[in-house]
Motif scaffolding. Structure first.
Motif, mmCIF file in Angstrom:
data_model
loop_
_atom_site.group_PDB
_atom_site.id
_atom_site.type_symbol
_atom_site.label_atom_id
_atom_site.label_comp_id
_atom_site.label_asym_id
_atom_site.label_seq_id
_atom_site.Cartn_x
_atom_site.Cartn_y
_atom_site.Cartn_z
ATOM 1 N N UNK A 7 48.048 -64.770 -78.649
ATOM 2 C CA UNK A 7 46.849 -63.956 -78.413
ATOM 3 C C UNK A 7 46.446 -64.061 -76.951
ATOM 4 N N UNK A 8 46.498 -65.268 -76.404
ATOM 5 C CA UNK A 8 46.162 -65.450 -74.982
ATOM 6 C C UNK A 8 47.126 -64.675 -74.091
ATOM 7 N N UNK A 9 48.415 -64.697 -74.437
ATOM 8 C CA UNK A 9 49.405 -63.954 -73.656
ATOM 9 C C UNK A 9 49.103 -62.453 -73.680
ATOM 10 N N UNK A 10 48.783 -61.942 -74.865
ATOM 11 C CA UNK A 10 48.474 -60.513 -74.992
ATOM 12 C C UNK A 10 47.232 -60.160 -74.177
ATOM 13 N N UNK A 11 46.206 -60.985 -74.262
ATOM 14 C CA UNK A 11 44.976 -60.731 -73.513
ATOM 15 C C UNK A 11 45.242 -60.785 -72.014
ATOM 16 N N UNK A 12 46.068 -61.731 -71.578
ATOM 17 C CA UNK A 12 46.406 -61.848 -70.158
ATOM 18 C C UNK A 12 47.175 -60.617 -69.681
ATOM 19 N N UNK A 13 48.108 -60.158 -70.486
ATOM 20 C CA UNK A 13 48.868 -58.960 -70.120
ATOM 21 C C UNK A 13 47.940 -57.757 -69.963
ATOM 22 N N UNK A 14 47.000 -57.630 -70.883
ATOM 23 C CA UNK A 14 46.049 -56.524 -70.786
ATOM 24 C C UNK A 14 45.188 -56.646 -69.529
ATOM 25 N N UNK A 15 44.710 -57.856 -69.236
ATOM 26 C CA UNK A 15 43.851 -58.018 -68.067
ATOM 27 C C UNK A 15 44.636 -57.851 -66.766
ATOM 28 N N UNK A 16 45.918 -58.202 -66.779
ATOM 29 C CA UNK A 16 46.756 -58.010 -65.592
ATOM 30 C C UNK A 16 46.963 -56.530 -65.272
ATOM 31 N N UNK A 17 46.830 -55.692 -66.271
ATOM 32 C CA UNK A 17 47.050 -54.260 -66.075
ATOM 33 C C UNK A 17 45.765 -53.480 -65.793
ATOM 34 N N UNK A 18 44.670 -54.195 -65.593
ATOM 35 C CA UNK A 18 43.401 -53.538 -65.237
ATOM 36 C C UNK A 18 43.514 -53.022 -63.806
ATOM 37 N N UNK A 19 43.018 -51.824 -63.557
ATOM 38 C CA UNK A 19 43.042 -51.292 -62.184
ATOM 39 C C UNK A 19 42.332 -52.250 -61.222
ATOM 40 N N UNK A 20 42.800 -52.263 -59.960
ATOM 41 C CA UNK A 20 42.313 -53.232 -58.977
ATOM 42 C C UNK A 20 40.801 -53.172 -58.766
ATOM 43 N N UNK A 21 40.192 -52.013 -58.892
ATOM 44 C CA UNK A 21 38.746 -51.884 -58.714
ATOM 45 C C UNK A 21 37.945 -52.609 -59.778
ATOM 46 N N UNK A 22 38.590 -52.907 -60.890
ATOM 47 C CA UNK A 22 37.899 -53.573 -61.998
ATOM 48 C C UNK A 22 38.301 -55.042 -62.149
ATOM 49 N N UNK A 23 39.059 -55.573 -61.199
ATOM 50 C CA UNK A 23 39.551 -56.947 -61.297
ATOM 51 C C UNK A 23 38.424 -57.978 -61.385
ATOM 52 N N UNK A 24 37.279 -57.682 -60.844
ATOM 53 C CA UNK A 24 36.169 -58.638 -60.912
ATOM 54 C C UNK A 24 35.740 -58.893 -62.350
#
Length: 84
Positions: A7-24
């Protein structure tokens, strides 16, 4: 049950694919994603690998017994239909 590491891996993959403007918001997004995934997976009617393997073993034993019983029934039927 459900592997928390997956589950952590899946969540990390999703957060890694967030556009750069939303990285915060990535940390908050990752945590919320984990929560949502866990909640949704808990709603599913899943069994653990161990439970699955136990049931698989029970099924194999049941099939073996059924085959043996069928052979006994066939032998008895032959005896009954065999003319003397």
């Amino acid at each position: 049950m459900i592997n928390p590491k997956k589950i952590e891996e899946m969540a990390k993959q999703l957060s890694d694919n967030i556009p750069s403007g939303l990285k915060q918001f990535a940390g908050e997004f990752e945590e919320r994603t984990k929560q949502v995934l866990q909640n949704q997976l808990m709603k599913l009617d899943l069994v653990s690998r161990e439970e699955f393997e136990v049931q698989q073993h029970v099924l194999v034993k049941t099939r073996e017994k059924l085959t043996a019983l069928q052979e006994q029934v066939d032998a008895l039927e032959q005896k009954l239909t065999k003319p003397e």
